[in-house]
Scaffold this active site. Structure first.
Site, PDB file in Angstrom:
ATOM      1  N   ARG A 155       0.823  -1.208   0.000  1.00  0.00           N
ATOM      2  CA  ARG A 155       0.000   0.000   0.000  1.00  0.00           C
ATOM      3  C   ARG A 155       0.859   1.261   0.000  1.00  0.00           C
ATOM      4  O   ARG A 155       0.476   2.278  -0.562  1.00  0.00           O
ATOM      5  CB  ARG A 155      -0.932   0.006   1.216  1.00  0.00           C
ATOM      6  CG  ARG A 155      -2.067  -1.005   1.123  1.00  0.00           C
ATOM      7  CD  ARG A 155      -3.015  -0.870   2.302  1.00  0.00           C
ATOM      8  NE  ARG A 155      -4.052  -1.892   2.263  1.00  0.00           N
ATOM      9  CZ  ARG A 155      -5.227  -1.766   1.651  1.00  0.00           C
ATOM     10  NH1 ARG A 155      -5.484  -0.654   1.013  1.00  0.00           N
ATOM     11  NH2 ARG A 155      -6.114  -2.733   1.683  1.00  0.00           N
ATOM     12  N   GLU A 196     -10.613  -2.775  -5.065  1.00  0.00           N
ATOM     13  CA  GLU A 196      -9.950  -1.811  -4.175  1.00  0.00           C
ATOM     14  C   GLU A 196      -8.625  -1.343  -4.771  1.00  0.00           C
ATOM     15  O   GLU A 196      -8.270  -0.173  -4.701  1.00  0.00           O
ATOM     16  CB  GLU A 196      -9.716  -2.445  -2.797  1.00  0.00           C
ATOM     17  CG  GLU A 196      -9.108  -1.468  -1.799  1.00  0.00           C
ATOM     18  CD  GLU A 196      -8.856  -2.097  -0.437  1.00  0.00           C
ATOM     19  OE1 GLU A 196      -8.510  -1.359   0.484  1.00  0.00           O
ATOM     20  OE2 GLU A 196      -8.983  -3.335  -0.326  1.00  0.00           O
ATOM     21  N   CYS A 225     -15.892  -1.904  -2.064  1.00  0.00           N
ATOM     22  CA  CYS A 225     -15.367  -3.075  -2.779  1.00  0.00           C
ATOM     23  C   CYS A 225     -16.471  -4.086  -3.053  1.00  0.00           C
ATOM     24  O   CYS A 225     -16.378  -4.879  -3.983  1.00  0.00           O
ATOM     25  CB  CYS A 225     -14.257  -3.737  -1.979  1.00  0.00           C
ATOM     26  SG  CYS A 225     -12.844  -2.660  -1.744  1.00  0.00           S
ATOM     27  N   GLU A 239      -1.123  -8.506   4.239  1.00  0.00           N
ATOM     28  CA  GLU A 239      -2.537  -8.591   4.605  1.00  0.00           C
ATOM     29  C   GLU A 239      -3.088  -9.942   4.188  1.00  0.00           C
ATOM     30  O   GLU A 239      -2.845 -10.402   3.069  1.00  0.00           O
ATOM     31  CB  GLU A 239      -3.336  -7.481   3.913  1.00  0.00           C
ATOM     32  CG  GLU A 239      -2.898  -6.077   4.283  1.00  0.00           C
ATOM     33  CD  GLU A 239      -3.711  -5.020   3.564  1.00  0.00           C
ATOM     34  OE1 GLU A 239      -4.812  -5.358   3.069  1.00  0.00           O
ATOM     35  OE2 GLU A 239      -3.244  -3.866   3.492  1.00  0.00           O
ATOM     36  N   HIS A 299     -19.070  -0.234   2.108  1.00  0.00           N
ATOM     37  CA  HIS A 299     -17.915  -1.037   1.671  1.00  0.00           C
ATOM     38  C   HIS A 299     -17.940  -1.020   0.143  1.00  0.00           C
ATOM     39  O   HIS A 299     -18.638  -1.823  -0.475  1.00  0.00           O
ATOM     40  CB  HIS A 299     -18.010  -2.466   2.211  1.00  0.00           C
ATOM     41  CG  HIS A 299     -18.046  -2.535   3.718  1.00  0.00           C
ATOM     42  ND1 HIS A 299     -16.973  -2.209   4.501  1.00  0.00           N
ATOM     43  CD2 HIS A 299     -19.053  -2.871   4.571  1.00  0.00           C
ATOM     44  CE1 HIS A 299     -17.295  -2.358   5.784  1.00  0.00           C
ATOM     45  NE2 HIS A 299     -18.565  -2.750   5.845  1.00  0.00           N
ATOM     46  N   ASP A 347     -13.655   4.867 -11.895  1.00  0.00           N
ATOM     47  CA  ASP A 347     -14.090   6.247 -11.684  1.00  0.00           C
ATOM     48  C   ASP A 347     -13.077   7.184 -12.343  1.00  0.00           C
ATOM     49  O   ASP A 347     -12.307   7.880 -11.690  1.00  0.00           O
ATOM     50  CB  ASP A 347     -14.206   6.529 -10.184  1.00  0.00           C
ATOM     51  CG  ASP A 347     -14.798   7.908  -9.913  1.00  0.00           C
ATOM     52  OD1 ASP A 347     -15.499   8.421 -10.800  1.00  0.00           O
ATOM     53  OD2 ASP A 347     -14.547   8.463  -8.829  1.00  0.00           O
TER      54      ASP A 347
END
Length: 776
Positions: free
Chosen positions: A423, A463, A744, A452, A742, A520
């Site tokens: 990330r 995501e 995702c 993760e 959420h 987007d």
């Protein structure tokens, strides 16, 4: 002999009956010796396989059959029910001129504005002086008296031949009207005559159809005249062709129009774009209905067998292509490009159509893919997805075979494009992963965030896209410039040493289309036009890519203020050179330094004048949208096509690429309500009823904010709201809390608010303040 462009044998009006029968017998024998007449599908987009092998029934047989069916049940007093006249002497329609070069995309602008080919001597037209007012008065008199003789005479005379049609509807019978600028048709008179036709007695309507048959059967001794083209243009607007009982006549009319030369089509296209919007839409809808009912007839016995009329659909599609070309020639178009979609085609074997098109190209084998304007965006998405899946399977299978051939143990991960990123280094890691795994880009995407625990079932992939797009398009990143006036991003023109990050953005867009994920991204329509220039990556790497014709309208969509200024320059009535004192130069700021670029050789020495200002504006727009960002956009182009390289892209319009990447801006909250799933709630619970009462009453802006809050995008996937898989879950949090989303999983967590007022207040606060707190 049946020479090219010849017709059925002329009727023997002179001589005795014995001579006529003898002559007809001789011609029938002669006809038997000739090879079968090729199907008109050859002229209308290539034809169906084996179309030329099948002999179809005579026109008179078709008409007699339909007549027998209709006469038995018809009501002669009904003004709207159509019955085909029983014409015993009707012969086969003439063979169609096959000297038509079929092209995948029709080229219209290559022809001159006024074709000055030698015209054959045209017979003089009869003199007809009836006006719109005269005709309307006659109709009112007939309605009042019940005696329709005058109107019957008008219709039977007017439609008896192409010459009579011109005599009635041509604005000036003494003028040839041989240019594309003016068809010479009195459109108002045509509209009035056709609007009255369906309200006349049945024998009047039958006389019109009988006259049309006579016109279609007339003898052609040479190329079509402009009067013939006018007649075709007028006959296409006949509302009687909405009735399936007229389809045999309609099919032959379409067949003749489809087989016209390219020069004749050029005239019809330019004339058609000047038809009124109402009439234009009716003609298009009629053609679409004709294709749909031929594919899926409600009463199969109503039409000849498909094998005997394989040219029906190709002919209609070719004529529809003329109207699509006319629609695209003017701005704004007469009707939306979506009005040419035929949703019936969503239910045929699309992949067979696609493979026929791929394998046979522009040969004589017809495929709807040769005319992609008729295929809906939903159907195109199906083609692209299945094509993508086949490529994914093929790539994965090849990887498996290579592994086994080297006697190595197969690993399931090799079947996917596995992207592992941190990330904290999202962009650089993503860039490295996609660069290293360029050969795997066509495999199914799976994303893992380092450190993760999480199995990617689609949520992590979404995501990753969401976070990556947000970071890359952030103004501080410098790759794209956000224009507040137009609410869209555009490529930064700053020069840099490495354009690989632009390639990454292109690859991301390609992966989104490939993996059916909505992004987007707010690019102007011009971007997608450039992305399809050309739609297939050229083999020669020296060929320019991403360069397309751009206009001031394209600049308006990105930099409206600048475009307005240039438009003012074009309309300025004073002395441009003295008042503006500009040259063919453009100035740009790059890292605090003003740099100048010549728009043409020695541009700094060429003043902008009243005479050359159009050239200046065109060069300015071309510089801003093409030349100044060429390297950036070329990298972006190659990145997109490295994933999405497919012949299916040839089927898409720029607007459709945008919808595939970003979804549709058209919101239908009622459809979302019908497809929403619930967890912890029932659709009848008070909180859910409050929620939908509030949402359906929202303004469009608030509805978009809700969609963006819950899904990460305010746009709808190609398949509509149902494809969002939207879910509302019950939150155990206090009702003092705001809703949580959420993105995702397109999931909204809603506390059980006690009343509608409280729910509306909390929901508006939540969706209106979802960004800007710096929260991950």
């Amino acid at each position: 002999e049946l020479s090219q462009g010849s017709t059925a044998p002329p009727s023997a009006e002179e001589g005795g009956e014995e001579e006529e029968e003898e002559e007809e017998g001789e011609k029938e024998k002669e006809r038997e010796k000739l090879p079968p007449i090729p199907s008109a599908s050859t002229a209308a987009a290539g034809g169906l396989e084996g179309g030329a092998k099948n002999q179809f029934s005579t026109f008179s047989n078709f008409i007699t059959t339909i007549n027998q069916k209709k006469e038995g049940i018809g009501n002669r007093n009904s003004p709207t029910q159509l019955v085909i006249p029983n014409i015993k002497t009707v012969r086969d329609l003439p063979p169609i001129c096959l000297d038509v070069r079929q092209k995948q995309r029709m080229s219209l602008d290559t022809l001159p504005q006024e074709l000055k080919a030698p015209f054959s001597s045209e017979p003089s037209l009869p003199i007809r002086t009836k006006t719109v007012k005269d005709f309307q008065d006659d109709v009112e008199k007939c309605k009042a008296s019940g005696d329709w003789k005058a109107i019957h005479y008008f219709y039977s005379t007017t439609f008896d031949s192409f010459l009579e049609i011109n005599a009635a509807f041509k604005k000036d019978t003494n003028s040839p009207f041989n240019t594309i600028e003016d068809s010479g048709i009195d459109a108002q008179f045509v509209d009035v005559v056709y609007d009255a036709l369906l309200n006349t007695p049945q024998d009047v309507q039958k006389s019109v159809l009988k006259g049309i048959i006579n016109g279609l059967l007339q003898e052609w001794t040479g190329p079509r005249t402009k009067d013939d083209l006018r007649a075709y243009c007028i006959l296409l607007q006949n509302p009687q062709f909405s009735n399936t009982s007229t389809y045999v006549i309609y099919a032959h009319l379409l067949r003749q129009i489809a087989a016209l030369t390219e020069a004749d089509h050029h005239f019809l296209v330019h004339w058609s774009k000047k038809i009124s919007q109402r009439r234009f839409k009716q003609v298009v809808d009629r053609l679409l209905q004709f294709i749909s009912l031929r594919l899926f007839p409600a009463k199969p016995e109503e039409f000849p067998p498909m094998v005997k009329c394989s040219w029906w659909i190709p002919s209609a599609t070719k004529v529809l292509a003329l109207f699509n070309a006319a629609n695209s020639l003017i701005s704004p178009p007469v009707i939306s490009y979506t009005d040419f979609y035929n949703s019936t085609l969503d239910h045929i074997d699309l992949m067979e159509e696609y493979h026929n098109w791929q394998c046979y190209g522009n040969s004589h084998r017809f495929s709807f893919c040769q005319y992609p304007f008729i295929i809906s965006i939903a159907a195109k998405k199906v083609i692209i997805q299945r094509d993508s899946e086949q490529q994914m399977i093929s790539i994965a299978r090849q990887s498996l075979v290579d592994k086994v051939s080297r006697r190595q143990k197969p690993d399931m991960n090799m079947l996917f494009l596995n992207v592992k990123v941190r990330r904290t280094h999202l962009v650089s890691d993503s860039l490295d992963e996609l660069a290293r795994k360029r050969a795997d880009l066509k495999k199914k995407l799976k994303v893992t965030f380092v450190g993760e625990a999480g199995l990617d079932m689609g949520g992590l992939t979404k995501e990753w896209f969401l976070l990556l797009i947000r970071q890359i398009f952030h103004p501080d990143y410098g790759m794209f410039t956000y224009h507040k006036d137009s609410h869209c991003h555009w490529f930064s023109s700053f020069k840099c040493d490495n354009y690989s990050e632009f390639r990454l953005v292109g690859a991301l867009m390609g992966l989104a289309v490939y993996n059916s994920i909505t992004l987007d991204i707010r690019f102007p329509p011009c971007c997608y036009k450039k992305l399809l220039s050309p739609p297939i990556v050229p083999c020669d790497h020296n060929t320019l890519v991403g360069i397309c014709d751009v206009t001031l309208d394209d600049l308006f969509q990105i930099m409206p203020e600048l475009a307005h200024g240039l438009n003012e320059l074009l309309s300025y009535e004073g002395n441009v050179e003295e008042d503006f004192y500009s040259t063919f130069q453009v100035f740009q700021e790059e890292f605090g330094v003003i740099k100048s670029y010549n728009l043409k050789p020695n541009g700094d020495k060429i003043p902008v004048t009243n005479q050359n200002r159009k050239e200046y504006v065109q060069l300015y727009v071309d510089f801003l949208l093409n030349k100044s960002i060429y390297k950036q956009f070329a990298a972006f182009y190659y990145g997109f096509h490295s994933v999405c390289a497919s012949y299916a892209l040839l089927l898409l319009r720029p607007e459709e690429v945008e919808i595939l990447v970003c979804g549709s801006p058209e919101l239908d909250m009622s459809a979302l309500q019908r497809s929403t799933q619930y967890e912890g709630y029932q659709k009848t619970d008070p909180t859910i009823r409050y929620f939908w009462d509030v949402v359906l009453g929202f303004s469009l802006d608030l509805q978009k904010k809700l969609l963006h809050f819950a899904t990460g995008s305010d746009r709808v996937p190609v398949g509509g709201m149902a494809d969002l898989n939207f879910k509302i879950s019950k939150s155990e949090a206090s009702t003092n809390w705001l809703p949580v989303a959420h993105t995702c999983f397109n999931q909204l967590c809603l506390p059980p608010y006690k009343n509608k007022k409280e729910l509306k207040q909390k929901l508006i606060i939540g969706i209106s303040n979802a960004e800007g707190f710096g929260l991950e």
